[in-house]
Design a protein around this motif. Structure first.
Motif, mmCIF file in Angstrom:
data_model
loop_
_atom_site.group_PDB
_atom_site.id
_atom_site.type_symbol
_atom_site.label_atom_id
_atom_site.label_comp_id
_atom_site.label_asym_id
_atom_site.label_seq_id
_atom_site.Cartn_x
_atom_site.Cartn_y
_atom_site.Cartn_z
ATOM 1 N N VAL A 183 35.673 41.736 36.075
ATOM 2 C CA VAL A 183 35.428 40.720 37.093
ATOM 3 C C VAL A 183 35.650 41.351 38.465
ATOM 4 N N VAL A 184 34.577 41.423 39.248
ATOM 5 C CA VAL A 184 34.648 42.033 40.571
ATOM 6 C C VAL A 184 35.438 41.135 41.522
ATOM 7 N N GLY A 185 36.269 41.753 42.347
ATOM 8 C CA GLY A 185 37.001 41.008 43.367
ATOM 9 C C GLY A 185 38.404 40.607 42.978
ATOM 10 N N LEU A 186 38.772 40.783 41.712
ATOM 11 C CA LEU A 186 40.130 40.447 41.276
ATOM 12 C C LEU A 186 40.926 41.725 41.067
ATOM 13 N N LYS A 187 42.161 41.748 41.567
ATOM 14 C CA LYS A 187 43.033 42.893 41.364
ATOM 15 C C LYS A 187 44.481 42.431 41.303
ATOM 16 N N ASP A 188 45.319 43.267 40.749
ATOM 17 C CA ASP A 188 46.751 42.981 40.634
ATOM 18 C C ASP A 188 47.010 41.638 39.948
ATOM 19 N N ILE A 189 46.217 41.334 38.923
ATOM 20 C CA ILE A 189 46.387 40.083 38.181
ATOM 21 C C ILE A 189 47.517 40.247 37.171
ATOM 22 N N VAL A 190 48.367 39.219 37.068
ATOM 23 C CA VAL A 190 49.527 39.293 36.175
ATOM 24 C C VAL A 190 49.537 38.208 35.108
ATOM 25 N N ASP A 191 48.647 37.202 35.226
ATOM 26 C CA ASP A 191 48.617 36.140 34.221
ATOM 27 C C ASP A 191 47.226 35.526 34.201
ATOM 28 N N ILE A 192 46.796 35.050 33.028
ATOM 29 C CA ILE A 192 45.504 34.395 32.870
ATOM 30 C C ILE A 192 45.648 33.169 31.976
ATOM 31 N N ALA A 193 44.717 32.229 32.101
ATOM 32 C CA ALA A 193 44.681 31.043 31.244
ATOM 33 C C ALA A 193 43.252 30.531 31.199
ATOM 34 N N THR A 194 42.891 29.890 30.092
ATOM 35 C CA THR A 194 41.538 29.362 29.942
ATOM 36 C C THR A 194 41.562 27.925 29.461
ATOM 37 N N GLY A 195 40.623 27.120 29.970
ATOM 38 C CA GLY A 195 40.348 25.805 29.433
ATOM 39 C C GLY A 195 39.115 25.886 28.553
ATOM 40 N N THR A 196 38.456 24.772 28.342
ATOM 41 C CA THR A 196 37.234 24.787 27.550
ATOM 42 C C THR A 196 36.165 25.619 28.227
ATOM 43 N N ASP A 197 36.009 25.453 29.532
ATOM 44 C CA ASP A 197 34.934 26.141 30.234
ATOM 45 C C ASP A 197 35.344 26.576 31.641
#
Length: 429
Positions: A183-197
């Motif tokens: 994913v372009v433009g994202l850096k230094d990410i430390v956590d993620i989460a997803t919903g249905t969409d």
């Protein structure tokens, strides 16, 4: 987590992504130092491997046990992964991911929109392709998309995003993405989460980015119906000093460094913690006032219900409850009647009693798993698809301890609740 739905196959479009060098250089701005938030849950790969067990309904390959094994009433070992040193698991609506100690991913389940990140057999686990030189530390599954976080703080995704009208797309240029792409433009990410969409990503400064379908305000920003593709580009939700993110099917959560929880998105059943039946959507990040006196360490949602975990191991449930999704033993608060909806709900965050201290939670479409600090699992909610693992096709009204011959004497270390199935990771002495 996500409700279950089988989507039709759609051929992906190919496109050439613009490189960083192709981007227009913006004018110089005043440099502002951003203080990195302390005590962030920086994603680090777990060290203890275990064996994967599955249960529930697998008529769409969710169990990974082969084409002939479509139902398991009790936890069953996924032997294909026994030698892979699995340290983490994730379950989507109808697909799953298993993470190895070396940072590699194995996938199985529905692959209609390329959510598996590979070709080949859907009914048994196989390695995700295109991640040879990449070490994954966390993975999350939506309904038709998979999101992976690397040890360098980069985010890779594959599959597609859906809306109420059907496939929305992977990006403005691509409808379905077959293999992992950064994913372009994202850096230094430390956590993620997803919903249905939709997807949430937290960076090391405490800022949250969202992208996907925004029809229920789950992105924390207004998306015009004629410009829905704009939602496929990650943008900040405006929150600061956050330490963790979580998501329900159509709503989102954030927890700040002091353990205070906020929510936004669909609130038709009070799943955002706002006890006001007239407020169906929360358009921007808003504190959950009913939990202001609690130190929250995790908060997740299902299709229309939510579960919050406190620092001392207690659980609070709120939202839709007609299938006992909240594990309270009742579907409405005693002495009340919700006349605003044909579906029963408990809009006030309510303590789920009689549980030992909880270590972690995983919320499926309409059921919930809770892992205790002693390594036991409790399950409750919608039971028709056997996703609670109790062997009975009935809703589970209160938290019920998970048992099974294959996990007797085992300590469970990870849990993942899907649409109509569940996955656990366990270690035997």
């Amino acid at each position: 987590m996500t409700p279950w739905k089988k989507a039709s196959s759609t051929a992906s479009k190919t496109t050439k992504h613009r490189s960083d060098e192709d981007q227009i250089t913006p004018p110089k701005k005043r440099v502002v130092k951003v203080k990195v938030i302390e005590h962030l849950p920086l994603a680090r790969i777990a060290s203890q491997p275990g064996r994967v067990y599955v249960f529930g309904t697998g008529d769409c390959a969710q169990l990974g046990l082969g084409e002939d094994m479509t139902v398991r009433k009790k936890p069953a070992n996924l032997a294909a992964l026994n030698d892979q040193h699995i340290v983490d698991i994730a379950a989507g609506g109808m697909h799953n991911m298993a993470l190895t100690k070396e940072g590699k991913l194995w996938s199985w389940g529905v692959n209609d929109q390329r959510t598996l990140g590979r070709s080949g057999d859907e009914y048994t686990p196989h390695p995700v392709e295109g991640l040879d030189d990449i070490k994954v530390v966390k993975v999350a599954c939506s309904d038709s998309l998979t999101v992976a976080l690397t040890d360098l703080g980069h985010v890779y995704t594959w599959g597609t995003i859906r809306s109420a009208e059907g496939i929305l797309g992977f990006s403005k240029e691509t409808e379905v993405q077959a293999l992992p792409t950064r994913v372009v433009g994202l850096k230094d990410i430390v956590d993620i989460a997803t919903g249905t969409d939709h997807v949430l990503a937290l960076d090391s400064t405490g800022s949250i980015y969202s992208w996907g379908n925004g029809q229920q305000m789950q992105l924390g920003r207004k998306i015009l119906s004629r410009r829905m593709l704009n939602g496929l580009t990650p943008e900040s939700v405006g929150a600061k000093d956050m330490a963790r993110v979580g998501a329900g099917s159509y709503h989102s959560f954030a927890i700040d460094k002091d353990g205070k929880a906020s929510a936004w998105g669909l609130n038709t059943y009070g799943q955002c913690g706002l006890d006001d039946a007239k407020v169906e959507n929360i358009p921007a990040v808003a504190p959950i006032k009913a939990l202001k006196n609690e130190h929250i360490v995790d908060i997740q949602g299902g299709e229309h219900h939510s579960i919050a975990l406190t620092e001392d191991g207690r659980l609070f449930g709120f939202g839709r409850s007609d299938s006992h999704q909240l594990g309270l033993g009742y579907t409405e608060l005693p002495g009340t009647e919700d006349s605003t909806s044909h579906k029963k709900a408990i809009r006030t965050p309510t303590l789920i009693a009689d549980l030992p201290p909880i270590e972690s939670i995983s919320v499926g479409g309409n059921h919930t798993l809770a892992l205790t600090r002693d390594g036991d699992v409790y399950a409750w909610g919608f039971g028709e698809m056997l996703a609670c693992g109790n062997g009975v096709e009935e809703d589970v009204e209160k938290p019920l301890k998970l048992h099974g011959q294959q996990i007797e004497g085992a300590k469970v270390i990870k849990i993942a609740a899907g649409g109509q199935h569940s996955v656990i990771l366990a270690v035997k002495p």
